[in-house]
Design a protein around this motif. Structure first.
Motif, PDB file in Angstrom:
ATOM      1  N   PHE A   1       0.835  -1.196   0.000  1.00 28.48           N
ATOM      2  CA  PHE A   1       0.000   0.000   0.000  1.00 28.48           C
ATOM      3  C   PHE A   1       0.869   1.244   0.000  1.00 28.48           C
ATOM      4  CE2 PHE A   1       0.099  -1.986   4.207  1.00 28.48           C
ATOM      5  CZ  PHE A   1       0.836  -1.053   4.914  1.00 28.48           C
ATOM      6  N   ASP A   2       0.291   2.306  -0.482  1.00 26.66           N
ATOM      7  CA  ASP A   2       0.958   3.601  -0.538  1.00 26.66           C
ATOM      8  C   ASP A   2       1.028   4.195   0.870  1.00 26.66           C
ATOM      9  OD1 ASP A   2       1.766   6.097  -2.197  1.00 26.66           O
ATOM     10  OD2 ASP A   2       0.129   6.791  -0.892  1.00 26.66           O
ATOM     11  N   SER A   3       2.186   4.712   1.247  1.00 24.76           N
ATOM     12  CA  SER A   3       2.353   5.236   2.611  1.00 24.76           C
ATOM     13  C   SER A   3       1.413   6.407   2.887  1.00 24.76           C
ATOM     14  CB  SER A   3       3.803   5.629   2.872  1.00 24.76           C
ATOM     15  OG  SER A   3       4.204   6.660   1.998  1.00 24.76           O
ATOM     16  N   GLU A   4       1.160   7.243   1.896  1.00 21.73           N
ATOM     17  CA  GLU A   4       0.257   8.380   2.109  1.00 21.73           C
ATOM     18  C   GLU A   4      -1.179   7.886   2.334  1.00 21.73           C
ATOM     19  OE1 GLU A   4       1.176  11.525   2.580  1.00 21.73           O
ATOM     20  OE2 GLU A   4       3.238  10.845   2.375  1.00 21.73           O
ATOM     21  N   GLU A   5      -1.564   6.881   1.553  1.00 26.90           N
ATOM     22  CA  GLU A   5      -2.906   6.311   1.729  1.00 26.90           C
ATOM     23  C   GLU A   5      -3.027   5.660   3.114  1.00 26.90           C
ATOM     24  OE1 GLU A   5      -5.904   3.146  -0.500  1.00 26.90           O
ATOM     25  OE2 GLU A   5      -3.766   3.024  -0.898  1.00 26.90           O
TER      26      GLU A   5
END
Length: 122
Positions: free
Chosen positions: A107-111
């Motif tokens: 998963f994307d760290s910002e998400e």
């Protein structure tokens, strides 16, 4: 000043646990790592946990089973579920548990942080 939120991270994969804890720390958040749902339940940390982040597929109790168990006990601790599986049936079972977020690995760290902040209402 409010106490720092405690986030319990449950995943049987040590590298994922370490990466999630490291990511939380990089945003100034405190995480405790557990290698199974059973270890988390036996730790006595549920009462002081503000957010649970759990893998869905683990040996023993799954993340979905953990969510159902906590719901049955009346727990209101928000939960983020993460999984590498993408089968529709698994995703539907997870969504039916009403987690705060459901993320697919990787998963994307910002998400991820947006999910954490939303779950903690930061």
């Amino acid at each position: 000043m409010s106490p720092e939120p405690l986030i319990s991270v449950i995943d049987d994969d040590a590298s994922v646990r370490g990466a999630v804890i490291s990511l939380l720390r990089s945003f100034g958040l405190k995480g405790l790592a557990f290698d199974s749902a059973e270890a988390f339940l036996e730790s006595g940390k549920l009462a002081s946990t503000n957010l649970v982040i759990t893998d869905i597929h683990m040996p023993g109790m799954s993340g979905i089973d953990l969510k159902r168990k906590l719901d049955a006990q009346g727990s209101t601790v928000p939960m983020i579920m993460i999984t590498a599986k993408t089968e529709a049936a698994v995703m539907e079972r997870a969504q039916a548990c009403n987690p705060s977020c459901l993320l697919k690995k990787p998963f994307d760290s910002e998400e991820f942080i947006a999910c954490v902040e939303r779950a903690l209402s930061l």
